[in-house]
Design an enzyme around this catalytic site. Structure first.
Site, PDB file in Angstrom:
ATOM      1  N   TYR A 472       0.872  -1.176   0.000  1.00 56.34           N
ATOM      2  CA  TYR A 472       0.000   0.000   0.000  1.00 56.34           C
ATOM      3  C   TYR A 472       0.908   1.226   0.000  1.00 56.34           C
ATOM      4  O   TYR A 472       0.876   2.058   0.911  1.00 56.34           O
ATOM      5  CB  TYR A 472      -0.916   0.023   1.229  1.00 56.34           C
ATOM      6  CG  TYR A 472      -1.953  -1.074   1.261  1.00 56.34           C
ATOM      7  CD1 TYR A 472      -2.309  -1.776   0.113  1.00 56.34           C
ATOM      8  CD2 TYR A 472      -2.593  -1.408   2.451  1.00 56.34           C
ATOM      9  CE1 TYR A 472      -3.260  -2.770   0.154  1.00 56.34           C
ATOM     10  CE2 TYR A 472      -3.561  -2.405   2.495  1.00 56.34           C
ATOM     11  CZ  TYR A 472      -3.891  -3.083   1.348  1.00 56.34           C
ATOM     12  OH  TYR A 472      -4.846  -4.081   1.387  1.00 56.34           O
ATOM     13  N   ARG A 473       1.704   1.319  -1.015  1.00 51.45           N
ATOM     14  CA  ARG A 473       2.761   2.339  -1.097  1.00 51.45           C
ATOM     15  C   ARG A 473       2.215   3.716  -0.747  1.00 51.45           C
ATOM     16  O   ARG A 473       1.192   4.145  -1.259  1.00 51.45           O
ATOM     17  CB  ARG A 473       3.336   2.343  -2.501  1.00 51.45           C
ATOM     18  CG  ARG A 473       4.531   3.244  -2.694  1.00 51.45           C
ATOM     19  CD  ARG A 473       5.803   2.668  -2.120  1.00 51.45           C
ATOM     20  NE  ARG A 473       6.313   1.570  -2.925  1.00 51.45           N
ATOM     21  CZ  ARG A 473       7.495   0.988  -2.704  1.00 51.45           C
ATOM     22  NH1 ARG A 473       8.267   1.397  -1.708  1.00 51.45           N
ATOM     23  NH2 ARG A 473       7.905  -0.008  -3.471  1.00 51.45           N
TER      24      ARG A 473
END
Length: 538
Positions: A472-473
């Site tokens: 979930y950059r």
């Protein structure tokens, strides 16, 4: 003073963008010297905004899944290279190193912050791996070799072709790219039963900074460990992963139940977090918390979405014993095959949708979006849950996704892979906001909502350091310029906790010049020893 001026001029020159056409011409000349392929064949793999602009634009935009990074101000690569063979990947790496340009590696799936196709560096190229999408499934030994450019939907379909009782514990979105998903420790509805993608990787092929093609044996266990959860883009170009398949039953059960705040949603979510860590490993329940409007009043809703590895009778009995408050009935449950469960989780009608849709690489709807993440290690009290629902209603758009942990995740050591968030975590939070309008004011509004809600959740989530999930950059938590250890440590500890230092040592050993870098890559020890951010020169 003179030395200062010379240094300043050198710095300015080194940071000035090169002409894209000169980069294109340089690669045209360099690639044939590093590859067995002819210059004519190699030229067909290179796209430039000056030489073949229409094709360049089509290739660039083909796998941009977040339109936030598809406007006129978005930094564009000087060149896009679309290799079809391992030797072409090797040549691209060696030429990028020789020419001193940054490589961004794109495997064709989701990229929440666009770092696989944009850059803060003035000169960069995209190595687009979408041609590396071959999948070889071997049911006899229960393995699959998955090309880095394959999408999860393609993987699920190829397994389904060979077996109705095998699966792989990866994500629920079919258009996610396998290379990035696996290397970042992807997860899905089999999380509590079988763990993560990286818990089932048994081999890999990678091109390193020296242009060598390595498998697990030749790369060594340290590098193999690093690319199984530490993100492949810091260490080289992932070509493929070999994964072990897992067994799934012929009959699976799914359900989707919605409960409003007025129907005791906060209390139910509170109970869910108490039940899930130790309930039967065959059960996974995700909760979607959303703001909704009912009779012109803002309120909240919880949607309980489940996948159970078994039939509905066993599931209902299990829920009645452990979570009767949810009120699950047999008529709420749908018995499906494993492939149908994948369609269900993708919000498709599993009765009327053919599994072949999983082969559609562009079946998703491209939107604008933002994601953030957190981990919860201490149960949030009912009072806290009520405040969370109130905050969602107040903000009006952003939602939360609670992903249940426990099960086998409690049994796998935190250092078995770079992914450290194992025992002690009750659930993971995804902050999720999507929108369709390109209005910059909306983008500002919704990005601000994500920051406000993330700040609001601080008392309820993990601390010292606050955890985050690599896939979930989120660039809000830190960005590295050049090779600054201090900058990299900020987000590195959140993503990798106690495994960060080992990742730094591996990075230093295999890529000391920091060829493979991005805004949130692993720094080298040179970045630590210099005491300041530095620009890598080649």
């Amino acid at each position: 003073m003179l030395s200062f001026v010379i240094a300043l001029l050198f710095f300015s020159f080194s940071n000035a963008a090169m002409d894209p056409d000169s980069v294109y011409q340089s690669f045209l000349q360099c690639l044939p010297s590093q590859s067995p392929d002819s210059a004519e064949d190699l030229s067909e793999l290179i796209y430039s905004p000056t030489a073949n602009s229409s094709s360049y634009t089509a290739v660039l935009q083909a796998y941009i899944k977040n339109q936030r990074f598809n406007n006129t101000s978005t930094p564009k690569p000087s060149v896009i290279i679309t290799p079809t063979t391992e030797s072409q990947v090797q040549a691209a790496v060696l030429c990028a190193k020789k020419l001193g340009v940054q490589i961004k590696i794109r495997s064709g799936g989701h990229d929440y912050e666009g770092i696989s196709y944009t850059s803060s560096d003035p000169d960069f190229i995209i190595l687009d791996m979408f041609n590396f999408r071959q999948i070889d499934v071997n049911i006899a030994d229960e393995t699959a070799v998955v090309g880095a450019g394959a999408l999860l939907g393609e993987l699920y379909y190829r397994i389904y072709e060979k077996s109705k009782v095998h699966g792989f514990p990866a994500g629920v979105c079919p258009t996610v790219g396998a290379g990035g998903h696996i290397s970042g420790a992807g997860y899905g509805t089999l999380l509590r039963k079988y763990g993560l993608t990286v818990d089932h990787v048994i081999d890999a092929r990678i091109v390193d900074a020296k242009g060598q093609v390595l498998d697990r044996k030749s790369m060594g266990e340290d590098l193999f460990w690093a690319i199984c959860g530490g993100g492949g883009g810091s260490f080289g170009v992932i070509l493929s992963y070999t994964v072990k398949l897992v067994r799934v039953p012929e009959v699976n059960t799914v359900f989707r139940l919605k409960r409003m705040v007025a129907e005791k949603a906060p209390e139910l979510v509170h109970k869910w977090q108490m039940v899930m860590p130790n309930i039967d490993h065959d059960l996974y329940i995700r909760i979607l918390l959303q703001p909704v409007t009912v009779n012109k009043e803002k309120t909240g809703r919880a949607t309980f979405i489940a996948h159970f590895l078994g039939d509905s009778d066993r599931l209902v009995a299990l829920m009645n014993e452990n979570f009767p408050e949810l009120g699950l009935k047999k008529e709420d449950c749908f018995e499906v095959s494993y492939i149908q469960s994948i369609l269900f989780w993708d919000n498709l009608d599993y009765n009327t949708t053919a599994p072949e849709i999983l082969l559609d690489r562009h079946s998703d709807t491209v939107k604008f979006g933002k994601r953030k993440s957190d981990y919860v290690q201490t149960p949030i009290p009912e009072s806290g849950m009520k405040l969370i629902f109130n905050k969602l209603a107040e903000l009006g758009k952003i939602s939360l996704v609670f992903n249940s942990y426990g099960g086998i995740m409690n049994e796998i050591p935190a250092d078995s892979t770079p992914f450290p968030h194992r025992a002690g975590n009750i659930f993971k939070i995804q902050y999720s906001v999507n929108w369709n309008d390109a209005d910059p004011k909306l983008e500002t509004k919704y990005l601000n909502q994500s920051l406000v809600l993330h700040d609001f959740m601080t008392p309820y989530v993990s601390k010292n350091p606050r955890g985050a999930y690599l896939n979930y950059r989120d660039l809000d938590i830190g960005v590295m310029t050049g090779d600054s250890y201090c900058e990299g440590e900020v987000y590195g500890l959140m993503y990798f906790m106690g495994n960060f230092e080992r990742l730094v040592k591996v990075k230093t050993a295999v890529d000391p010049d920091n060829l493979f870098r991005n805004e949130q890559s692993i720094p080298t020890l040179a970045g630590k020893n210099s005491g300041e951010s530095r620009k890598t020169m080649m």
